[in-house]
Design a protein around this motif. Structure first.
Motif, PDB file in Angstrom:
ATOM      1  N   LYS A   1     -76.838 -13.629 -65.891  1.00  0.00           N
ATOM      2  CA  LYS A   1     -76.216 -13.509 -64.568  1.00  0.00           C
ATOM      3  C   LYS A   1     -74.823 -14.129 -64.571  1.00  0.00           C
ATOM      4  N   VAL A   2     -74.716 -15.304 -65.176  1.00  0.00           N
ATOM      5  CA  VAL A   2     -73.421 -15.977 -65.246  1.00  0.00           C
ATOM      6  C   VAL A   2     -72.445 -15.147 -66.076  1.00  0.00           C
ATOM      7  N   HIS A   3     -72.918 -14.633 -67.194  1.00  0.00           N
ATOM      8  CA  HIS A   3     -72.083 -13.799 -68.053  1.00  0.00           C
ATOM      9  C   HIS A   3     -71.591 -12.563 -67.312  1.00  0.00           C
ATOM     10  N   GLY A   4     -72.448 -11.994 -66.476  1.00  0.00           N
ATOM     11  CA  GLY A   4     -72.076 -10.796 -65.723  1.00  0.00           C
ATOM     12  C   GLY A   4     -70.838 -10.997 -64.872  1.00  0.00           C
ATOM     13  N   LEU A   5     -70.631 -12.235 -64.406  1.00  0.00           N
ATOM     14  CA  LEU A   5     -69.462 -12.538 -63.587  1.00  0.00           C
ATOM     15  C   LEU A   5     -68.166 -12.474 -64.385  1.00  0.00           C
ATOM     16  N   THR A   6     -68.258 -12.562 -65.719  1.00  0.00           N
ATOM     17  CA  THR A   6     -67.046 -12.421 -66.529  1.00  0.00           C
ATOM     18  C   THR A   6     -66.541 -10.983 -66.489  1.00  0.00           C
ATOM     19  N   HIS A   7     -67.427 -10.052 -66.201  1.00  0.00           N
ATOM     20  CA  HIS A   7     -67.013  -8.645 -66.075  1.00  0.00           C
ATOM     21  C   HIS A   7     -66.527  -8.338 -64.661  1.00  0.00           C
ATOM     22  N   THR A   8     -67.198  -8.890 -63.652  1.00  0.00           N
ATOM     23  CA  THR A   8     -66.831  -8.590 -62.263  1.00  0.00           C
ATOM     24  C   THR A   8     -65.696  -9.473 -61.766  1.00  0.00           C
ATOM     25  N   LYS A   9     -65.462 -10.609 -62.460  1.00  0.00           N
ATOM     26  CA  LYS A   9     -64.436 -11.589 -62.062  1.00  0.00           C
ATOM     27  C   LYS A   9     -64.727 -12.200 -60.685  1.00  0.00           C
ATOM     28  N   GLU A  10     -65.965 -12.050 -60.228  1.00  0.00           N
ATOM     29  CA  GLU A  10     -66.347 -12.546 -58.911  1.00  0.00           C
ATOM     30  C   GLU A  10     -66.516 -14.067 -58.932  1.00  0.00           C
ATOM     31  N   LYS A  11     -65.958 -14.739 -57.936  1.00  0.00           N
ATOM     32  CA  LYS A  11     -66.108 -16.192 -57.775  1.00  0.00           C
ATOM     33  C   LYS A  11     -66.457 -16.469 -56.311  1.00  0.00           C
ATOM     34  N   PRO A  12     -67.753 -16.336 -55.984  1.00  0.00           N
ATOM     35  CA  PRO A  12     -68.146 -16.391 -54.569  1.00  0.00           C
ATOM     36  C   PRO A  12     -68.256 -17.789 -53.971  1.00  0.00           C
ATOM     37  N   HIS A  13     -68.164 -18.834 -54.809  1.00  0.00           N
ATOM     38  CA  HIS A  13     -68.396 -20.193 -54.320  1.00  0.00           C
ATOM     39  C   HIS A  13     -67.064 -20.947 -54.219  1.00  0.00           C
ATOM     40  N   ARG A  14     -66.695 -21.329 -52.975  1.00  0.00           N
ATOM     41  CA  ARG A  14     -65.382 -21.928 -52.736  1.00  0.00           C
ATOM     42  C   ARG A  14     -65.485 -23.374 -52.271  1.00  0.00           C
ATOM     43  N   CYS A  15     -64.618 -24.213 -52.803  1.00  0.00           N
ATOM     44  CA  CYS A  15     -64.558 -25.619 -52.414  1.00  0.00           C
ATOM     45  C   CYS A  15     -63.877 -25.738 -51.047  1.00  0.00           C
ATOM     46  N   ASP A  16     -64.523 -26.434 -50.113  1.00  0.00           N
ATOM     47  CA  ASP A  16     -63.973 -26.600 -48.773  1.00  0.00           C
ATOM     48  C   ASP A  16     -62.778 -27.541 -48.740  1.00  0.00           C
ATOM     49  N   VAL A  17     -62.625 -28.362 -49.789  1.00  0.00           N
ATOM     50  CA  VAL A  17     -61.530 -29.342 -49.817  1.00  0.00           C
ATOM     51  C   VAL A  17     -60.241 -28.720 -50.348  1.00  0.00           C
ATOM     52  N   CYS A  18     -60.313 -28.130 -51.561  1.00  0.00           N
ATOM     53  CA  CYS A  18     -59.093 -27.601 -52.195  1.00  0.00           C
ATOM     54  C   CYS A  18     -59.080 -26.086 -52.294  1.00  0.00           C
ATOM     55  N   GLU A  19     -60.162 -25.452 -51.821  1.00  0.00           N
ATOM     56  CA  GLU A  19     -60.296 -23.987 -51.788  1.00  0.00           C
ATOM     57  C   GLU A  19     -60.356 -23.335 -53.172  1.00  0.00           C
ATOM     58  N   ARG A  20     -60.590 -24.129 -54.216  1.00  0.00           N
ATOM     59  CA  ARG A  20     -60.789 -23.563 -55.547  1.00  0.00           C
ATOM     60  C   ARG A  20     -62.113 -22.810 -55.562  1.00  0.00           C
ATOM     61  N   CYS A  21     -62.158 -21.671 -56.234  1.00  0.00           N
ATOM     62  CA  CYS A  21     -63.356 -20.828 -56.259  1.00  0.00           C
ATOM     63  C   CYS A  21     -64.046 -20.876 -57.613  1.00  0.00           C
ATOM     64  N   PHE A  22     -65.369 -20.703 -57.576  1.00  0.00           N
ATOM     65  CA  PHE A  22     -66.179 -20.791 -58.788  1.00  0.00           C
ATOM     66  C   PHE A  22     -67.179 -19.642 -58.837  1.00  0.00           C
ATOM     67  N   ALA A  23     -67.509 -19.242 -60.048  1.00  0.00           N
ATOM     68  CA  ALA A  23     -68.488 -18.175 -60.235  1.00  0.00           C
ATOM     69  C   ALA A  23     -69.902 -18.676 -59.975  1.00  0.00           C
ATOM     70  N   GLN A  24     -70.155 -19.959 -60.255  1.00  0.00           N
ATOM     71  CA  GLN A  24     -71.504 -20.510 -60.126  1.00  0.00           C
ATOM     72  C   GLN A  24     -71.544 -21.614 -59.080  1.00  0.00           C
ATOM     73  N   SER A  25     -72.639 -21.662 -58.317  1.00  0.00           N
ATOM     74  CA  SER A  25     -72.797 -22.708 -57.314  1.00  0.00           C
ATOM     75  C   SER A  25     -72.896 -24.078 -57.971  1.00  0.00           C
ATOM     76  N   GLY A  26     -73.501 -24.129 -59.159  1.00  0.00           N
ATOM     77  CA  GLY A  26     -73.616 -25.399 -59.882  1.00  0.00           C
ATOM     78  C   GLY A  26     -72.259 -25.966 -60.259  1.00  0.00           C
ATOM     79  N   ASP A  27     -71.333 -25.081 -60.653  1.00  0.00           N
ATOM     80  CA  ASP A  27     -69.978 -25.527 -61.005  1.00  0.00           C
ATOM     81  C   ASP A  27     -69.257 -26.073 -59.771  1.00  0.00           C
ATOM     82  N   LEU A  28     -69.500 -25.442 -58.615  1.00  0.00           N
ATOM     83  CA  LEU A  28     -68.907 -25.937 -57.374  1.00  0.00           C
ATOM     84  C   LEU A  28     -69.438 -27.325 -57.036  1.00  0.00           C
TER      85      LEU A  28
END
Length: 286
Positions: free
Chosen positions: A138-165
Protein backbone atom coordinates in the motif's frame (compact mmCIF):
# COMPACT_ATOMS: atom_id res chain seq x y z
CA UNK A 1 -25.03 -24.87 25.23
CA UNK A 2 -22.47 -23.88 22.54
CA UNK A 3 -19.39 -26.09 22.21
CA UNK A 4 -16.32 -24.45 20.63
CA UNK A 5 -13.95 -26.61 18.62
CA UNK A 6 -11.10 -26.01 16.20
CA UNK A 7 -13.19 -27.41 13.36
CA UNK A 8 -13.52 -25.19 10.28
CA UNK A 9 -16.32 -26.67 8.17
CA UNK A 10 -16.75 -23.75 5.74
CA UNK A 11 -14.26 -23.66 2.86
CA UNK A 12 -13.61 -20.98 0.23
CA UNK A 13 -13.94 -22.39 -3.30
CA UNK A 14 -11.38 -19.91 -4.64
CA UNK A 15 -8.38 -20.15 -2.29
CA UNK A 16 -9.36 -23.13 -0.10
CA UNK A 17 -9.09 -21.09 3.13
CA UNK A 18 -11.41 -22.46 5.81
CA UNK A 19 -13.59 -20.80 8.46
CA UNK A 20 -15.48 -21.77 11.61
CA UNK A 21 -18.52 -19.65 10.74
CA UNK A 22 -20.48 -19.25 7.54
CA UNK A 23 -20.65 -15.48 8.09
CA UNK A 24 -16.87 -15.28 8.15
CA UNK A 25 -16.74 -17.17 4.85
CA UNK A 26 -19.23 -14.73 3.30
CA UNK A 27 -17.13 -11.76 4.41
CA UNK A 28 -13.99 -13.45 3.08
CA UNK A 29 -15.55 -14.05 -0.34
CA UNK A 30 -15.79 -10.27 -0.82
CA UNK A 31 -11.96 -10.16 -0.90
CA UNK A 32 -12.14 -12.11 -4.16
CA UNK A 33 -15.04 -10.18 -5.71
CA UNK A 34 -13.71 -6.78 -4.53
CA UNK A 35 -17.32 -5.95 -3.68
CA UNK A 36 -17.69 -3.22 -1.02
CA UNK A 37 -21.31 -2.96 0.11
CA UNK A 38 -20.86 -0.87 3.25
CA UNK A 39 -20.34 2.86 2.70
CA UNK A 40 -19.43 5.63 5.14
CA UNK A 41 -22.02 8.43 5.11
CA UNK A 42 -19.38 11.01 6.03
CA UNK A 43 -16.62 10.46 3.44
CA UNK A 44 -18.30 7.86 1.19
CA UNK A 45 -15.41 5.39 1.60
CA UNK A 46 -16.65 1.83 1.06
CA UNK A 47 -15.84 -1.39 2.90
CA UNK A 48 -16.41 -5.07 2.25
CA UNK A 49 -17.15 -5.78 5.92
CA UNK A 50 -19.66 -3.96 8.16
CA UNK A 51 -17.29 -4.34 11.10
CA UNK A 52 -14.55 -2.47 9.23
CA UNK A 53 -17.04 0.32 8.50
CA UNK A 54 -17.88 0.59 12.23
CA UNK A 55 -14.17 0.88 13.06
CA UNK A 56 -13.74 3.49 10.32
CA UNK A 57 -16.63 5.61 11.68
CA UNK A 58 -14.61 6.11 14.87
CA UNK A 59 -11.99 8.02 12.85
CA UNK A 60 -14.67 10.65 12.24
CA UNK A 61 -16.22 10.69 15.72
CA UNK A 62 -12.79 10.51 17.43
CA UNK A 63 -14.51 8.24 19.95
CA UNK A 64 -12.23 5.98 22.02
CA UNK A 65 -14.52 3.86 24.21
CA UNK A 66 -11.91 1.32 25.35
CA UNK A 67 -9.66 2.37 28.25
CA UNK A 68 -6.58 0.72 29.74
CA UNK A 69 -7.00 0.06 33.48
CA UNK A 70 -3.25 0.46 34.06
CA UNK A 71 -2.34 3.77 32.36
CA UNK A 72 -5.83 5.02 31.39
CA UNK A 73 -4.84 5.37 27.72
CA UNK A 74 -7.91 5.12 25.47
CA UNK A 75 -8.45 3.24 22.20
CA UNK A 76 -11.03 3.23 19.44
CA UNK A 77 -10.97 -0.57 19.07
CA UNK A 78 -11.03 -3.31 21.70
CA UNK A 79 -8.38 -5.22 19.75
CA UNK A 80 -5.99 -2.28 20.02
CA UNK A 81 -6.57 -2.20 23.79
CA UNK A 82 -5.83 -5.94 24.08
CA UNK A 83 -2.59 -5.47 22.15
CA UNK A 84 -1.68 -2.47 24.30
CA UNK A 85 -2.20 -4.44 27.53
CA UNK A 86 0.67 -6.71 26.47
CA UNK A 87 3.04 -3.73 26.78
CA UNK A 88 2.31 -3.79 30.51
CA UNK A 89 2.36 -7.57 31.01
CA UNK A 90 5.36 -8.06 28.65
CA UNK A 91 3.58 -11.21 27.50
CA UNK A 92 4.58 -12.66 24.12
CA UNK A 93 2.31 -15.66 23.56
CA UNK A 94 3.06 -16.22 19.85
CA UNK A 95 6.26 -18.21 19.20
CA UNK A 96 8.04 -18.97 15.92
CA UNK A 97 8.46 -22.72 15.37
CA UNK A 98 11.68 -22.17 13.41
CA UNK A 99 13.80 -19.88 15.62
CA UNK A 100 11.61 -19.79 18.77
CA UNK A 101 11.44 -15.99 18.75
CA UNK A 102 8.29 -14.80 20.54
CA UNK A 103 5.86 -12.01 19.66
CA UNK A 104 3.05 -10.18 21.42
CA UNK A 105 0.86 -10.18 18.29
CA UNK A 106 -0.07 -13.03 15.99
CA UNK A 107 0.23 -10.66 13.04
CA UNK A 108 3.84 -9.92 13.95
CA UNK A 109 4.55 -13.65 14.05
CA UNK A 110 2.99 -14.13 10.59
CA UNK A 111 5.10 -11.30 9.22
CA UNK A 112 8.20 -12.74 10.89
CA UNK A 113 7.60 -16.17 9.34
CA UNK A 114 8.08 -14.60 5.90
CA UNK A 115 11.72 -13.96 6.83
CA UNK A 116 12.15 -17.74 6.92
CA UNK A 117 10.08 -18.58 3.85
CA UNK A 118 11.27 -15.55 1.79
CA UNK A 119 7.70 -15.39 0.52
CA UNK A 120 6.44 -12.12 -0.99
CA UNK A 121 2.77 -12.72 -1.75
CA UNK A 122 1.78 -9.09 -2.44
CA UNK A 123 2.51 -7.73 -5.93
CA UNK A 124 2.25 -4.19 -7.28
CA UNK A 125 -0.07 -4.03 -10.32
CA UNK A 126 1.96 -1.19 -11.85
CA UNK A 127 5.61 -2.28 -11.65
CA UNK A 128 5.19 -5.93 -10.54
CA UNK A 129 7.47 -5.42 -7.51
CA UNK A 130 6.62 -7.91 -4.75
CA UNK A 131 6.31 -7.39 -1.00
CA UNK A 132 6.04 -9.62 2.06
CA UNK A 133 3.52 -7.30 3.75
CA UNK A 134 0.29 -5.87 2.33
CA UNK A 135 0.99 -2.65 4.22
CA UNK A 136 4.31 -2.25 2.43
CA UNK A 137 2.53 -2.72 -0.89
CA UNK A 138 0.00 0.00 0.00
CA UNK A 139 2.80 2.39 0.90
CA UNK A 140 4.67 1.51 -2.28
CA UNK A 141 1.53 2.20 -4.32
CA UNK A 142 1.71 5.84 -3.24
CA UNK A 143 5.04 6.17 -5.07
CA UNK A 144 3.07 5.70 -8.29
CA UNK A 145 0.10 7.92 -7.40
CA UNK A 146 2.25 10.57 -5.64
CA UNK A 147 -0.66 10.93 -3.22
CA UNK A 148 0.10 12.47 0.20
CA UNK A 149 -3.24 12.60 2.02
CA UNK A 150 -1.91 13.29 5.53
CA UNK A 151 -1.13 16.95 6.30
CA UNK A 152 0.55 18.52 9.32
CA UNK A 153 -1.67 21.19 10.91
CA UNK A 154 1.39 23.14 12.10
CA UNK A 155 3.58 23.48 8.98
CA UNK A 156 1.19 22.01 6.38
CA UNK A 157 3.78 19.47 5.20
CA UNK A 158 2.07 16.45 3.61
CA UNK A 159 2.85 12.77 4.01
CA UNK A 160 1.88 9.58 2.23
CA UNK A 161 1.50 7.65 5.50
CA UNK A 162 -0.35 8.57 8.68
CA UNK A 163 2.49 7.03 10.70
CA UNK A 164 5.00 9.40 9.09
CA UNK A 165 2.76 12.34 9.99
CA UNK A 166 2.57 11.17 13.62
CA UNK A 167 6.37 10.91 13.81
CA UNK A 168 6.74 14.31 12.13
CA UNK A 169 4.34 15.94 14.62
CA UNK A 170 6.73 15.02 17.44
CA UNK A 171 9.25 17.43 15.88
CA UNK A 172 6.88 20.26 16.75
CA UNK A 173 5.90 18.97 20.20
CA UNK A 174 9.51 17.99 21.08
CA UNK A 175 7.98 14.86 22.62
CA UNK A 176 10.10 11.72 23.10
CA UNK A 177 7.58 9.22 24.51
CA UNK A 178 9.67 6.03 24.21
CA UNK A 179 12.16 5.39 27.03
CA UNK A 180 14.91 2.80 27.30
CA UNK A 181 14.56 0.68 30.46
CA UNK A 182 18.34 0.23 30.69
CA UNK A 183 19.78 3.75 30.34
CA UNK A 184 16.53 5.80 30.42
CA UNK A 185 17.41 7.55 27.15
CA UNK A 186 14.26 8.72 25.37
CA UNK A 187 13.29 8.43 21.71
CA UNK A 188 10.76 9.92 19.38
CA UNK A 189 9.66 6.60 17.83
CA UNK A 190 9.28 3.01 19.02
CA UNK A 191 11.45 1.85 16.13
CA UNK A 192 14.33 4.06 17.26
CA UNK A 193 13.97 2.67 20.78
CA UNK A 194 14.08 -0.92 19.50
CA UNK A 195 17.18 -0.18 17.44
CA UNK A 196 18.79 1.47 20.45
CA UNK A 197 17.97 -1.54 22.64
CA UNK A 198 20.25 -3.68 20.49
CA UNK A 199 23.21 -1.51 21.52
CA UNK A 200 22.76 -2.95 25.02
CA UNK A 201 22.17 -6.58 23.99
CA UNK A 202 24.75 -6.46 21.15
CA UNK A 203 22.31 -8.65 19.23
CA UNK A 204 22.62 -8.72 15.41
CA UNK A 205 19.81 -10.99 14.19
CA UNK A 206 19.85 -10.01 10.51
CA UNK A 207 22.47 -11.76 8.35
CA UNK A 208 23.52 -11.30 4.73
CA UNK A 209 22.78 -14.77 3.31
CA UNK A 210 23.78 -13.95 -0.26
CA UNK A 211 27.47 -13.04 -0.21
CA UNK A 212 29.37 -12.24 2.97
CA UNK A 213 27.28 -13.40 5.96
CA UNK A 214 27.81 -10.03 7.67
CA UNK A 215 25.33 -9.45 10.50
CA UNK A 216 23.27 -6.39 11.37
CA UNK A 217 21.19 -5.25 14.32
CA UNK A 218 18.46 -3.74 12.09
CA UNK A 219 16.76 -5.20 9.02
CA UNK A 220 16.96 -1.80 7.34
CA UNK A 221 20.75 -1.84 7.68
CA UNK A 222 20.80 -5.29 6.07
CA UNK A 223 18.67 -4.08 3.16
CA UNK A 224 20.99 -1.12 2.58
CA UNK A 225 24.00 -3.45 2.82
CA UNK A 226 22.52 -5.75 0.18
CA UNK A 227 22.60 -2.87 -2.30
CA UNK A 228 26.41 -2.86 -2.02
CA UNK A 229 26.32 -6.32 -3.59
CA UNK A 230 23.62 -5.68 -6.18
CA UNK A 231 24.73 -2.08 -7.01
CA UNK A 232 21.02 -1.36 -7.34
CA UNK A 233 19.77 2.24 -7.08
CA UNK A 234 15.98 1.87 -6.92
CA UNK A 235 15.11 5.43 -5.85
CA UNK A 236 14.90 8.02 -8.63
CA UNK A 237 14.47 11.79 -8.47
CA UNK A 238 11.45 12.84 -10.52
CA UNK A 239 13.02 16.22 -11.28
CA UNK A 240 16.53 15.42 -12.53
CA UNK A 241 16.30 11.60 -12.82
CA UNK A 242 19.33 11.04 -10.57
CA UNK A 243 19.27 7.60 -8.93
CA UNK A 244 19.96 6.70 -5.30
CA UNK A 245 20.47 3.47 -3.38
CA UNK A 246 18.72 4.77 -0.26
CA UNK A 247 15.38 6.54 0.06
CA UNK A 248 16.90 8.80 2.73
CA UNK A 249 19.51 10.01 0.24
CA UNK A 250 16.74 10.75 -2.27
CA UNK A 251 14.75 12.72 0.34
CA UNK A 252 17.80 14.83 1.18
CA UNK A 253 18.50 15.35 -2.52
CA UNK A 254 14.91 16.49 -3.17
CA UNK A 255 15.44 19.38 -0.78
CA UNK A 256 17.89 20.83 -3.31
CA UNK A 257 14.98 21.19 -5.73
CA UNK A 258 12.36 22.30 -3.18
CA UNK A 259 14.81 24.50 -1.21
CA UNK A 260 13.19 23.07 1.90
CA UNK A 261 15.02 23.53 5.22
CA UNK A 262 12.98 21.74 7.88
CA UNK A 263 15.49 21.95 10.75
CA UNK A 264 15.49 25.25 12.66
CA UNK A 265 17.86 26.57 15.30
CA UNK A 266 15.98 27.41 18.52
CA UNK A 267 18.46 30.19 19.34
CA UNK A 268 18.75 32.27 16.15
CA UNK A 269 15.99 30.64 14.04
CA UNK A 270 18.39 29.92 11.17
CA UNK A 271 17.16 26.96 9.12
CA UNK A 272 19.05 23.97 7.73
CA UNK A 273 18.45 21.22 5.24
CA UNK A 274 20.02 18.44 7.35
CA UNK A 275 19.81 17.76 11.08
CA UNK A 276 23.57 17.10 11.19
CA UNK A 277 24.29 20.59 9.88
CA UNK A 278 21.95 22.02 12.54
CA UNK A 279 23.80 20.13 15.28
CA UNK A 280 27.14 21.50 14.08
CA UNK A 281 25.65 25.00 13.93
CA UNK A 282 24.37 24.70 17.53
CA UNK A 283 27.99 24.39 18.67
CA UNK A 284 28.56 27.99 17.53
CA UNK A 285 26.15 29.12 20.27
CA UNK A 286 27.78 27.05 23.01
Amino acid sequence: MLIYTNEKPYGCDVCQKRFRRHGHLKSHMLTHTNEKLHRCDVCEKSFADSGNLKKHILTHTKEKPHQCDVCEKRFAQSGHLKTHILTHTKEKPHQCDVCEKSFSRSGHLKTHMLTHTREKPHQCDVCKKRFSKSGNLKVHGLTHTKEKPHRCDVCERCFAQSGDLKKHTLIHTKENPHRCDVCEKRFRTGGNLKAHGLTHTKEKPHRCDVVCEKKFSEVGHLKRHMLTHTKEKPHRCDVCKKMFSRVGHLKRHMMIHTNEKPHQCDVCEKRFREVGTLKRHMLTHT
